[in-house]
Design a protein around this motif. Structure first.
Motif, PDB file in Angstrom:
ATOM      1  N   ALA A 188      51.819  37.704  39.089  1.00  0.00           N
ATOM      2  CA  ALA A 188      50.714  37.183  38.284  1.00  0.00           C
ATOM      3  C   ALA A 188      50.629  35.662  38.363  1.00  0.00           C
ATOM      4  O   ALA A 188      49.534  35.105  38.433  1.00  0.00           O
ATOM      5  CB  ALA A 188      50.869  37.637  36.832  1.00  0.00           C
ATOM      6  N   ARG A 223      32.912  40.949  35.341  1.00  0.00           N
ATOM      7  CA  ARG A 223      33.974  41.922  35.618  1.00  0.00           C
ATOM      8  C   ARG A 223      33.483  43.108  36.450  1.00  0.00           C
ATOM      9  O   ARG A 223      34.166  43.567  37.360  1.00  0.00           O
ATOM     10  CB  ARG A 223      34.575  42.422  34.303  1.00  0.00           C
ATOM     11  N   THR A 228      42.911  43.950  40.961  1.00  0.00           N
ATOM     12  CA  THR A 228      43.410  44.841  39.912  1.00  0.00           C
ATOM     13  C   THR A 228      44.537  44.174  39.129  1.00  0.00           C
ATOM     14  O   THR A 228      44.571  44.231  37.893  1.00  0.00           O
ATOM     15  CB  THR A 228      43.892  46.173  40.528  1.00  0.00           C
ATOM     16  N   ALA A 229      45.453  43.513  39.854  1.00  0.00           N
ATOM     17  CA  ALA A 229      46.582  42.841  39.204  1.00  0.00           C
ATOM     18  C   ALA A 229      46.100  41.694  38.319  1.00  0.00           C
ATOM     19  O   ALA A 229      46.639  41.473  37.226  1.00  0.00           O
ATOM     20  CB  ALA A 229      47.559  42.322  40.253  1.00  0.00           C
ATOM     21  N   GLU A 278      35.991  43.519  39.593  1.00  0.00           N
ATOM     22  CA  GLU A 278      37.077  44.490  39.457  1.00  0.00           C
ATOM     23  C   GLU A 278      36.834  45.689  40.368  1.00  0.00           C
ATOM     24  O   GLU A 278      35.721  46.227  40.386  1.00  0.00           O
ATOM     25  CB  GLU A 278      37.199  44.962  37.999  1.00  0.00           C
ATOM     26  N   ASP A 323      44.059  41.590  30.789  1.00  0.00           N
ATOM     27  CA  ASP A 323      44.057  42.530  29.667  1.00  0.00           C
ATOM     28  C   ASP A 323      45.354  42.458  28.866  1.00  0.00           C
ATOM     29  O   ASP A 323      45.343  42.592  27.642  1.00  0.00           O
ATOM     30  CB  ASP A 323      43.845  43.953  30.175  1.00  0.00           C
ATOM     31  N   ALA A 324      46.473  42.245  29.554  1.00  0.00           N
ATOM     32  CA  ALA A 324      47.775  42.248  28.882  1.00  0.00           C
ATOM     33  C   ALA A 324      48.025  40.967  28.089  1.00  0.00           C
ATOM     34  O   ALA A 324      48.691  40.990  27.061  1.00  0.00           O
ATOM     35  CB  ALA A 324      48.891  42.443  29.910  1.00  0.00           C
ATOM     36  N   GLN A 348      44.084  45.305  45.356  1.00  0.00           N
ATOM     37  CA  GLN A 348      45.314  45.223  44.552  1.00  0.00           C
ATOM     38  C   GLN A 348      45.422  43.881  43.835  1.00  0.00           C
ATOM     39  O   GLN A 348      45.890  43.807  42.703  1.00  0.00           O
ATOM     40  CB  GLN A 348      46.560  45.423  45.427  1.00  0.00           C
ATOM     41  N   TYR A 390      43.225  41.498  36.740  1.00  0.00           N
ATOM     42  CA  TYR A 390      42.654  42.081  35.515  1.00  0.00           C
ATOM     43  C   TYR A 390      43.721  42.706  34.627  1.00  0.00           C
ATOM     44  O   TYR A 390      43.598  42.670  33.398  1.00  0.00           O
ATOM     45  CB  TYR A 390      41.534  43.071  35.848  1.00  0.00           C
ATOM     46  N   ALA A 391      44.781  43.253  35.226  1.00  0.00           N
ATOM     47  CA  ALA A 391      45.889  43.774  34.424  1.00  0.00           C
ATOM     48  C   ALA A 391      46.502  42.635  33.612  1.00  0.00           C
ATOM     49  O   ALA A 391      46.812  42.793  32.424  1.00  0.00           O
ATOM     50  CB  ALA A 391      46.929  44.426  35.323  1.00  0.00           C
ATOM     51  N   HIS A 392      46.663  41.466  34.253  1.00  0.00           N
ATOM     52  CA  HIS A 392      47.184  40.295  33.550  1.00  0.00           C
ATOM     53  C   HIS A 392      46.213  39.859  32.452  1.00  0.00           C
ATOM     54  O   HIS A 392      46.626  39.569  31.328  1.00  0.00           O
ATOM     55  CB  HIS A 392      47.421  39.141  34.532  1.00  0.00           C
TER      56      HIS A 392
END
Length: 82
Positions: A5, A72, A46-47, A76, A53-54, A43, A49-51
């Protein structure tokens, strides 16, 4: 995936700074979104957006964050259809 990240955030901010310096803010946001979609593999996106969101986008510049949230649907990768 080889990218963590921290690396993704750094890249997103550096590229964002380039586009944010352009005179037309709306066009800058659109071109930034298009760049991420074309140049970043799914990937990586996606990573990112995972960051986002988290952590609520911790470490991302205001410009990058705004584009990632507002556009987005364009950036995304689509979830695999069931």
């Amino acid at each position: 995936m080889g990218m963590n990240a921290t690396q993704l955030i750094k890249m997103a901010n550096q590229i964002g700074a380039f586009f944010a310096s352009q005179p037309d803010p709306a066009q800058a946001r659109t071109e930034y979104a298009q760049h991420l979609k074309r140049q970043w593999d799914p990937q990586m996106r996606t990573a990112l957006y995972a960051h986002l969101d988290a952590s609520d986008g911790e470490g991302l510049s205001e410009f990058a964050l705004q584009v990632l949230r507002d556009l987005r649907g364009q950036i995304e990768p689509r979830a695999a259809s069931v």
